[in-house]
Design a protein around this motif. Structure first.
Motif, short mmCIF file in Angstrom:
data_model
loop_
_atom_site.label_atom_id
_atom_site.label_comp_id
_atom_site.label_asym_id
_atom_site.label_seq_id
_atom_site.Cartn_x
_atom_site.Cartn_y
_atom_site.Cartn_z
N GLU A 244 -14.68 -7.38 139.46
CA GLU A 244 -14.10 -6.05 139.72
C GLU A 244 -15.16 -4.96 139.53
O GLU A 244 -15.25 -4.04 140.34
N ALA A 245 -15.97 -5.08 138.48
CA ALA A 245 -17.03 -4.09 138.25
C ALA A 245 -18.02 -4.09 139.41
O ALA A 245 -18.48 -3.03 139.85
N ALA A 246 -18.36 -5.26 139.92
CA ALA A 246 -19.28 -5.34 141.06
C ALA A 246 -18.67 -4.69 142.30
O ALA A 246 -19.37 -3.98 143.04
N GLN A 247 -17.39 -4.93 142.53
CA GLN A 247 -16.72 -4.33 143.69
C GLN A 247 -16.68 -2.81 143.59
O GLN A 247 -16.73 -2.11 144.60
N HIS B 224 -25.25 -27.59 132.97
CA HIS B 224 -23.91 -27.06 132.65
C HIS B 224 -23.92 -25.53 132.59
O HIS B 224 -23.41 -24.93 131.65
N LEU B 225 -24.53 -24.93 133.59
CA LEU B 225 -24.62 -23.46 133.65
C LEU B 225 -23.31 -22.86 134.15
O LEU B 225 -22.70 -23.39 135.07
N PRO B 226 -22.92 -21.74 133.56
CA PRO B 226 -21.73 -21.07 134.08
C PRO B 226 -22.04 -20.53 135.48
O PRO B 226 -23.12 -19.99 135.71
N HIS B 227 -21.14 -20.72 136.41
CA HIS B 227 -21.41 -20.28 137.78
C HIS B 227 -20.23 -19.56 138.42
O HIS B 227 -20.23 -19.30 139.61
N ARG B 228 -19.26 -19.24 137.62
CA ARG B 228 -18.13 -18.44 138.11
C ARG B 228 -18.04 -17.18 137.26
O ARG B 228 -18.09 -17.27 136.03
N PHE B 229 -17.93 -16.05 137.91
CA PHE B 229 -17.86 -14.79 137.19
C PHE B 229 -16.43 -14.49 136.76
O PHE B 229 -15.50 -14.73 137.52
N PRO B 230 -16.26 -13.92 135.56
CA PRO B 230 -14.92 -13.51 135.12
C PRO B 230 -14.39 -12.40 136.03
O PRO B 230 -15.17 -11.63 136.62
N PRO B 231 -13.07 -12.29 136.15
CA PRO B 231 -12.48 -11.26 137.01
C PRO B 231 -12.98 -9.85 136.71
O PRO B 231 -13.20 -9.07 137.64
N ALA B 232 -13.20 -9.53 135.46
CA ALA B 232 -13.66 -8.18 135.10
C ALA B 232 -15.05 -7.90 135.69
O ALA B 232 -15.34 -6.79 136.13
#
Length: 84
Positions: free
Chosen positions: A36-39, A25-33
């Motif tokens: 955006e920081a990665a972009q 049950h690992l989180p595998h979706r990044f939050p929008p923030a």
């Protein structure tokens, strides 16, 4: 018994990762923030950070990671010795 889902064949690329994500049950979706920081991250290494590193960009380096590798951190540099 719960619903069955087919993830793919055992040796398909990414199936092993999907199994671990679901099993634990690992989180595998990044939050929008985070996305955006990665972009917005600068693609240039700051001078202070570059001084801490060895620069191999001028070497004839070729990755040896396979086509389905998850990272491309294995490589070789080749050069001809004086004796051929």
């Amino acid at each position: 018994m719960g619903a069955c889902e087919i993830l793919g064949y055992e040796d398909d690329f990414g199936v092993d990762v999907e199994i671990m994500i679901r099993k634990f049950h690992l989180p595998h979706r990044f939050p929008p923030a985070v996305l955006e920081a990665a972009q917005n991250a600068e693609p240039i290494i700051p001078a202070g950070e570059a001084r801490k590193r060895r620069d191999f960009r001028a070497f004839p380096i070729v990755t040896i990671d396979g086509e389905t590798a998850r990272d491309f951190d294995d490589a070789v540099a080749v050069r001809r010795l004086e004796n051929g």
